[in-house]
Enzyme design. Structure first.
Site, PDB file in Angstrom:
ATOM      1  N   GLU A  90       1.342  -1.541  -0.203  1.00  0.00           N
ATOM      2  CA  GLU A  90       0.264   0.361   0.213  1.00  0.00           C
ATOM      3  C   GLU A  90       0.968   1.202   0.086  1.00  0.00           C
ATOM      4  O   GLU A  90       1.892   0.923   0.361  1.00  0.00           O
ATOM      5  CB  GLU A  90      -1.356  -0.276   1.482  1.00  0.00           C
ATOM      6  CG  GLU A  90      -0.302   0.085   2.410  1.00  0.00           C
ATOM      7  CD  GLU A  90      -1.337   0.321   3.508  1.00  0.00           C
ATOM      8  OE1 GLU A  90      -2.241  -0.862   3.610  1.00  0.00           O
ATOM      9  OE2 GLU A  90      -1.480   0.902   4.435  1.00  0.00           O
ATOM     10  N   GLU A 163      11.334  -1.814   6.616  1.00  0.00           N
ATOM     11  CA  GLU A 163      12.625  -1.535   7.053  1.00  0.00           C
ATOM     12  C   GLU A 163      12.989  -1.154   5.899  1.00  0.00           C
ATOM     13  O   GLU A 163      14.220  -2.075   5.113  1.00  0.00           O
ATOM     14  CB  GLU A 163      13.376  -2.196   8.614  1.00  0.00           C
ATOM     15  CG  GLU A 163      14.400  -1.563   8.465  1.00  0.00           C
ATOM     16  CD  GLU A 163      14.542  -0.019   9.078  1.00  0.00           C
ATOM     17  OE1 GLU A 163      14.195   0.197  10.207  1.00  0.00           O
ATOM     18  OE2 GLU A 163      15.458   0.874   8.645  1.00  0.00           O
ATOM     19  N   SER A 194      12.703   6.946   6.980  1.00  0.00           N
ATOM     20  CA  SER A 194      12.879   6.820   8.768  1.00  0.00           C
ATOM     21  C   SER A 194      13.325   5.074   8.682  1.00  0.00           C
ATOM     22  O   SER A 194      12.654   4.782   8.261  1.00  0.00           O
ATOM     23  CB  SER A 194      11.117   6.528   9.138  1.00  0.00           C
ATOM     24  OG  SER A 194      10.783   6.635   9.698  1.00  0.00           O
ATOM     25  N   CYS A 338      -0.122   3.498   9.116  1.00  0.00           N
ATOM     26  CA  CYS A 338       0.858   1.967   8.396  1.00  0.00           C
ATOM     27  C   CYS A 338       0.353   0.255   8.497  1.00  0.00           C
ATOM     28  O   CYS A 338       0.310   0.024   9.673  1.00  0.00           O
ATOM     29  CB  CYS A 338       2.609   2.392   8.741  1.00  0.00           C
ATOM     30  SG  CYS A 338       3.672   0.801   9.270  1.00  0.00           S
TER      31      CYS A 338
HETATM   32  N1  SAH Z   1      10.356   0.808   9.463  1.00  0.00           N
HETATM   33  C1  SAH Z   1      10.577   2.006   9.580  1.00  0.00           C
HETATM   34  C2  SAH Z   1       9.421   3.326   8.360  1.00  0.00           C
HETATM   35  C3  SAH Z   1       8.178   2.534   8.369  1.00  0.00           C
HETATM   36  S1  SAH Z   1       7.708   2.761   9.782  1.00  0.00           S
HETATM   37  C4  SAH Z   1      10.504   3.204  10.847  1.00  0.00           C
HETATM   38  O1  SAH Z   1       9.811   1.881  11.872  1.00  0.00           O
HETATM   39  O2  SAH Z   1      10.551   3.731  10.745  1.00  0.00           O
HETATM   40  C5  SAH Z   1       7.469   4.205   9.762  1.00  0.00           C
HETATM   41  C6  SAH Z   1       6.619   5.133  11.277  1.00  0.00           C
HETATM   42  O3  SAH Z   1       5.616   4.119  11.848  1.00  0.00           O
HETATM   43  C7  SAH Z   1       7.235   4.800  12.270  1.00  0.00           C
HETATM   44  O4  SAH Z   1       8.233   5.716  13.198  1.00  0.00           O
HETATM   45  C8  SAH Z   1       6.723   3.965  12.723  1.00  0.00           C
HETATM   46  O5  SAH Z   1       7.455   3.556  14.037  1.00  0.00           O
HETATM   47  C9  SAH Z   1       5.413   4.013  12.996  1.00  0.00           C
HETATM   48  N2  SAH Z   1       4.152   3.607  13.783  1.00  0.00           N
HETATM   49  C10 SAH Z   1       3.797   2.063  12.976  1.00  0.00           C
HETATM   50  N3  SAH Z   1       2.652   1.548  13.511  1.00  0.00           N
HETATM   51  C11 SAH Z   1       2.141   2.445  14.214  1.00  0.00           C
HETATM   52  C12 SAH Z   1       1.439   3.219  15.115  1.00  0.00           C
HETATM   53  N4  SAH Z   1      -0.086   1.895  14.633  1.00  0.00           N
HETATM   54  N5  SAH Z   1       0.283   4.385  14.958  1.00  0.00           N
HETATM   55  C13 SAH Z   1       1.531   5.767  14.708  1.00  0.00           C
HETATM   56  N6  SAH Z   1       2.745   5.447  13.987  1.00  0.00           N
HETATM   57  C14 SAH Z   1       3.076   3.998  13.633  1.00  0.00           C
HETATM   58 FE1  SF4 Z   2       8.916  -2.407  10.759  1.00  0.00          FE
HETATM   59 FE2  SF4 Z   2       7.343  -1.710  11.630  1.00  0.00          FE
HETATM   60 FE3  SF4 Z   2       8.581  -1.677  13.315  1.00  0.00          FE
HETATM   61 FE4  SF4 Z   2       9.000   0.176  11.145  1.00  0.00          FE
HETATM   62  S1  SF4 Z   2       8.043   0.258  12.683  1.00  0.00           S
HETATM   63  S2  SF4 Z   2      11.007  -1.065  11.662  1.00  0.00           S
HETATM   64  S3  SF4 Z   2       7.541  -1.067   9.497  1.00  0.00           S
HETATM   65  S4  SF4 Z   2       7.362  -3.016  12.389  1.00  0.00           S
END
Ligand code: SAH
Ligand code: SF4
Length: 369
Positions: A90, A163, A194, A338
């Site tokens: 997505e 990631e 990120s 996400c």
């Molecule tokens: N894997 C990378 C980038 C993708 S996640 C990372 O973790 O940074 C992007 C951001 O969304 C990250 O800061 C993550 O911690 C946050 N995130 C994940 N699940 C979330 C949720 N349910 N509510 C708010 N932020 C969330």
């Molecule tokens: Fe992976 Fe979600 Fe953690 Fe980002 S926040 S590293 S997408 S498990």
């Protein structure tokens, strides 16, 4: 077969030379893709047919098939795509007062396994190719060309499922393609990657000589809290993570954004705020904290911090003169967190399959007439 979107301008030049074609065609092809935003090889009308056929023999155009488009009341739009091997990904388009941003996915599932994240529930099945990441952006740009002529994606956040630093080469290639000054020209300063905190990759990223912004998902002010929600912290604890961040800042002199999701009673207490302020003090001038109200995920027990907790937390950071904003939410009425559209879609599919299996089962078991 790989997508044409995975090639840099130099790769196209090399491919042309290998096929006995003139190098200047590379720029023409590049401009068709990234200036004209065409949707098929056939539209390259200054390219000879036999060259178009040769391109088609070696490359796919878009590797994405659109499944669902969902628009929220604030115009945030989610796109669910199917890939060539039937995996689903997505991508999200968001409207801001400063422009339009797209949040791209970089992997199918994610192996980091953060406890609060919908994507972390699904182990990584594979990395996305650079072309599959570029294609997400190009689909949305073409969607805008059709629905809102003149609108252009101005910002990119690499914050979708996955990631990015666990798929480093493809993500770097993606960044160089979309940033190219003869193509999409999305400014590096308008792009944010990120990471959950892969310290060695932060050091590597510092050496890339690219002005792309770095965001670190911190989410906790100490190792105990961080390890309880992010198992990556066992591998790269805060000391190691911050050593890498100090190095990044020393090499690039660029600011670092710290994402901090506010989860009730987990990381949102006043003492957490004070601890965070102390942690960031040494890099105060270049540290920006983004407080993000947690988006609840059905599959886990966490809840969003109440507004008062977020306000108190914010005030403590401000008192300590730490740069800080509370992130505006987008598309809350369409599950914009996400990975949520995808996980809901997959769940619905699984339910459908289960119901179907159930029906077959019942039929098998029903007494024969
Ligand atoms: N894997 C990378 C980038 C993708 S996640 C990372 O973790 O940074 C992007 C951001 O969304 C990250 O800061 C993550 O911690 C946050 N995130 C994940 N699940 C979330 C949720 N349910 N509510 C708010 N932020 C969330
Ligand atoms: Fe992976 Fe979600 Fe953690 Fe980002 S926040 S590293 S997408 S498990």
């Amino acid at each position: 077969m790989k997508s044409i979107y995975g090639l840099t301008l130099e790769d196209i030049k090399t491919w042309l030379e290998d096929h006995g074609e003139k190098g200047y065609r590379a720029k023409q092809i590049w401009q068709w893709l990234y200036v004209q935003h065409i949707g098929s090889f056939e539209e390259m009308n200054n390219i000879p047919n036999q060259l178009i056929e040769a391109l088609k023999a070696d490359f796919d155009f878009s590797p994405l098939q659109i499944q669902i488009v969902q628009t929220a009341s604030d115009r945030t739009t989610k796109f669910l795509f199917k890939l060539k091997d039937d995996h689903m990904i997505e991508t999200v388009l968001m409207y801001h007062n400063y422009g339009l941003s797209v949040c791209v996915t970089t992997q199918i599932g994610c192996n980091i396994g953060c406890k609060f994240c919908a994507s972390g529930l699904i182990p990584k099945q594979r990395d996305l190719e650079a072309g599959e990441i570029v294609a997400q952006l190009m689909f949305i740009q073409r969607y805008l060309d059709e629905h809102e002529p003149g609108s252009k994606v101005s910002h990119i956040v690499v914050m979708g499922i996955g990631e990015p630093f666990d798929n480093y080469e493809n993500v770097m290639r993606f960044l160089r393609i979309v940033n190219h000054d003869q193509g999409l020209q999305i400014g590096a300063r308008h792009i944010t990657v990120s990471t959950s905190g892969l310290a060695p990759k932060i050091r590597e990223f510092a050496q890339e000589g690219i002005q792309v912004n770095l965001a670190v998902s911190l989410h906790a002010p100490n190792n105990q809290v961080r390890s309880s929600i992010m198992r990556i912290n066992n591998k790269y604890p805060l000391e190691e993570l911050f050593d890498a961040i100090y190095e990044y800042i020393k090499v690039t002199n660029r600011r670092v954004t710290f994402e901090y999701i506010m989860i009730e009673n987990v990381n949102d207490q006043p003492e957490h705020a004070q601890e965070l302020a102390n942690l960031l003090k040494p890099i105060k001038k270049l540290a920006y904290v983004n407080l993000i109200p947690y988006n609840p995920v059905v599959e886990n027990p966490f809840t969003r911090s109440p507004k008062e907790n977020i306000e108190t937390f914010f005030d403590i950071l401000m008192k300590n003169t730490i740069n800080c904003v509370v992130r505006k939410e987008h598309g809350t009425d369409i599950e914009a967190a996400c990975g949520q559209l995808r996980s809901q879609y997959l769940k619905k599919q699984a339910d459908k399959e289960a119901r179907k299996a159930n029906r077959v089962n019942r039929r098998d078991k029903s007494p024969k007439k």
